[in-house]
Design a protein around this motif. Structure first.
Motif, PDB file in Angstrom:
ATOM      1  N   VAL A 179      49.516  19.594  -6.261  1.00 16.81           N
ATOM      2  CA  VAL A 179      48.508  19.192  -5.271  1.00 16.81           C
ATOM      3  C   VAL A 179      49.083  19.325  -3.864  1.00 16.81           C
ATOM      4  CG1 VAL A 179      47.114  17.275  -4.374  1.00 16.81           C
ATOM      5  CG2 VAL A 179      47.246  17.673  -6.844  1.00 16.81           C
ATOM      6  N   ALA A 180      50.293  18.828  -3.669  1.00 11.92           N
ATOM      7  CA  ALA A 180      50.937  18.922  -2.358  1.00 11.92           C
ATOM      8  C   ALA A 180      51.116  20.383  -1.934  1.00 11.92           C
ATOM      9  CB  ALA A 180      52.279  18.199  -2.381  1.00 11.92           C
ATOM     10  N   GLU A 181      51.495  21.234  -2.889  1.00 14.19           N
ATOM     11  CA  GLU A 181      51.670  22.659  -2.582  1.00 14.19           C
ATOM     12  C   GLU A 181      50.347  23.312  -2.188  1.00 14.19           C
ATOM     13  OE1 GLU A 181      53.479  26.757  -4.549  1.00 14.19           O
ATOM     14  OE2 GLU A 181      53.251  24.981  -5.810  1.00 14.19           O
ATOM     15  N   ALA A 182      49.269  23.052  -2.940  1.00 19.07           N
ATOM     16  CA  ALA A 182      47.959  23.631  -2.618  1.00 19.07           C
ATOM     17  C   ALA A 182      47.460  23.120  -1.267  1.00 19.07           C
ATOM     18  CB  ALA A 182      46.952  23.303  -3.719  1.00 19.07           C
ATOM     19  N   TYR A 183      47.660  21.830  -0.995  1.00 21.51           N
ATOM     20  CA  TYR A 183      47.256  21.220   0.274  1.00 21.51           C
ATOM     21  C   TYR A 183      48.011  21.880   1.430  1.00 21.51           C
ATOM     22  CZ  TYR A 183      46.165  17.347   3.516  1.00 21.51           C
ATOM     23  OH  TYR A 183      45.731  16.578   4.562  1.00 21.51           O
ATOM     24  N   THR A 184      49.316  22.030   1.274  1.00 20.91           N
ATOM     25  CA  THR A 184      50.140  22.653   2.305  1.00 20.91           C
ATOM     26  C   THR A 184      49.754  24.113   2.508  1.00 20.91           C
ATOM     27  OG1 THR A 184      51.966  21.152   1.797  1.00 20.91           O
ATOM     28  CG2 THR A 184      52.526  23.191   2.969  1.00 20.91           C
ATOM     29  N   LYS A 185      49.546  24.856   1.419  1.00 24.40           N
ATOM     30  CA  LYS A 185      49.166  26.269   1.537  1.00 24.40           C
ATOM     31  C   LYS A 185      47.814  26.421   2.219  1.00 24.40           C
ATOM     32  CE  LYS A 185      51.797  28.365  -2.201  1.00 24.40           C
ATOM     33  NZ  LYS A 185      51.733  29.121  -3.471  1.00 24.40           N
ATOM     34  N   ALA A 186      46.869  25.529   1.916  1.00 26.15           N
ATOM     35  CA  ALA A 186      45.556  25.600   2.557  1.00 26.15           C
ATOM     36  C   ALA A 186      45.686  25.368   4.059  1.00 26.15           C
ATOM     37  CB  ALA A 186      44.599  24.580   1.940  1.00 26.15           C
ATOM     38  N   ILE A 187      46.504  24.394   4.442  1.00 23.69           N
ATOM     39  CA  ILE A 187      46.733  24.122   5.864  1.00 23.69           C
ATOM     40  C   ILE A 187      47.387  25.324   6.531  1.00 23.69           C
ATOM     41  CG2 ILE A 187      48.052  22.707   7.502  1.00 23.69           C
ATOM     42  CD1 ILE A 187      47.695  20.392   5.416  1.00 23.69           C
ATOM     43  N   GLU A 188      48.417  25.884   5.898  1.00 19.16           N
ATOM     44  CA  GLU A 188      49.112  27.046   6.457  1.00 19.16           C
ATOM     45  C   GLU A 188      48.175  28.248   6.557  1.00 19.16           C
ATOM     46  OE1 GLU A 188      52.446  27.404   3.801  1.00 19.16           O
ATOM     47  OE2 GLU A 188      53.614  25.881   4.884  1.00 19.16           O
ATOM     48  N   TYR A 189      47.358  28.454   5.528  1.00 18.45           N
ATOM     49  CA  TYR A 189      46.403  29.570   5.534  1.00 18.45           C
ATOM     50  C   TYR A 189      45.389  29.387   6.665  1.00 18.45           C
ATOM     51  CZ  TYR A 189      43.086  33.054   3.848  1.00 18.45           C
ATOM     52  OH  TYR A 189      42.252  34.139   3.746  1.00 18.45           O
ATOM     53  N   ALA A 190      44.869  28.176   6.807  1.00 20.07           N
ATOM     54  CA  ALA A 190      43.901  27.906   7.871  1.00 20.07           C
ATOM     55  C   ALA A 190      44.536  28.132   9.244  1.00 20.07           C
ATOM     56  CB  ALA A 190      43.383  26.473   7.752  1.00 20.07           C
ATOM     57  N   MET A 191      45.721  27.594   9.442  1.00 23.59           N
ATOM     58  CA  MET A 191      46.397  27.752  10.731  1.00 23.59           C
ATOM     59  C   MET A 191      46.721  29.216  11.016  1.00 23.59           C
ATOM     60  SD  MET A 191      48.880  24.391  10.685  1.00 23.59           S
ATOM     61  CE  MET A 191      49.656  24.764  12.246  1.00 23.59           C
ATOM     62  N   GLY A 192      47.187  29.930   9.998  1.00 20.84           N
ATOM     63  CA  GLY A 192      47.547  31.339  10.168  1.00 20.84           C
ATOM     64  C   GLY A 192      46.364  32.236  10.457  1.00 20.84           C
ATOM     65  N   ASN A 193      45.169  31.792  10.086  1.00 21.01           N
ATOM     66  CA  ASN A 193      43.964  32.597  10.302  1.00 21.01           C
ATOM     67  C   ASN A 193      43.057  32.013  11.382  1.00 21.01           C
ATOM     68  OD1 ASN A 193      43.856  34.883   8.170  1.00 21.01           O
ATOM     69  ND2 ASN A 193      44.623  33.091   7.077  1.00 21.01           N
ATOM     70  N   GLY A 194      43.551  30.995  12.070  1.00 20.51           N
ATOM     71  CA  GLY A 194      42.788  30.410  13.162  1.00 20.51           C
ATOM     72  C   GLY A 194      41.592  29.581  12.717  1.00 20.51           C
ATOM     73  N   PHE A 195      41.595  29.104  11.482  1.00 21.10           N
ATOM     74  CA  PHE A 195      40.496  28.278  10.992  1.00 21.10           C
ATOM     75  C   PHE A 195      40.692  26.846  11.492  1.00 21.10           C
ATOM     76  CE2 PHE A 195      40.234  31.031   6.885  1.00 21.10           C
ATOM     77  CZ  PHE A 195      39.791  32.113   7.634  1.00 21.10           C
ATOM     78  N   PRO A 196      39.613  26.150  11.812  1.00 16.55           N
ATOM     79  CA  PRO A 196      39.749  24.818  12.389  1.00 16.55           C
ATOM     80  C   PRO A 196      39.962  23.690  11.378  1.00 16.55           C
ATOM     81  CG  PRO A 196      37.449  25.413  12.276  1.00 16.55           C
ATOM     82  CD  PRO A 196      38.227  26.619  11.823  1.00 16.55           C
TER      83      PRO A 196
END
Length: 136
Positions: A100-117
């Motif tokens: 869960v922590a890994e998926a949460y972190t990856k989602a945050i990183e993916y959003a930040m890397g793609n400029g998602f809010p």
């Protein structure tokens, strides 16, 4: 509401008679959490579930998430509100705390890397049902 189950334990009423077990519904909530508040959640392992253990007031106000909620899916959202996830597997139903922590972190990183809010979280919550006072 996803389903209804009786609590496995029932309390005894005065006089030794068993009380009616508490009934629960499983509620579903989809919450959008901005990247600026993404650090406001903490998780706890509880056997086969990972629960929200703590949440900042600002993250709670923004999302409606409460302690003891269970995160079952994580995804990243773009400015148009479209769900995007890239290579990250967001289904975390029954996953370990680390997953869960890994998926949460990856989602945050993916959003930040793609400029998602924001990221989007699908939550399940046990909701106590009121005791029925009359017959049917």
């Amino acid at each position: 509401v996803g389903g209804v189950e009786a609590s496995p334990e029932s309390e005894e009423e005065e006089g030794g008679a068993a009380a009616t077990p508490q009934m629960y519904a499983i509620g579903k909530l989809t919450a959008t959490l901005s990247i600026e508040h993404a650090g406001g959640l903490s998780f706890a392992d509880c056997d086969t579930l990972v629960l929200v253990n703590g949440i900042t007031a600002s993250a709670r106000e923004e999302t409606g998430i409460q302690p003891l909620d269970t995160i079952v899916k994580v995804s990243a959202k773009d400015f148009a509100g479209d769900v995007n996830f890239g290579d990250v597997n967001g289904d975390v139903m029954g996953a370990s705390l680390g997953e869960v922590a890994e998926a949460y972190t990856k989602a945050i990183e993916y959003a930040m890397g793609n400029g998602f809010p924001s990221i989007e979280l699908e939550i399940q919550r046990l909701v106590p049902l009121a005791e029925s006072t009359g017959g049917s």
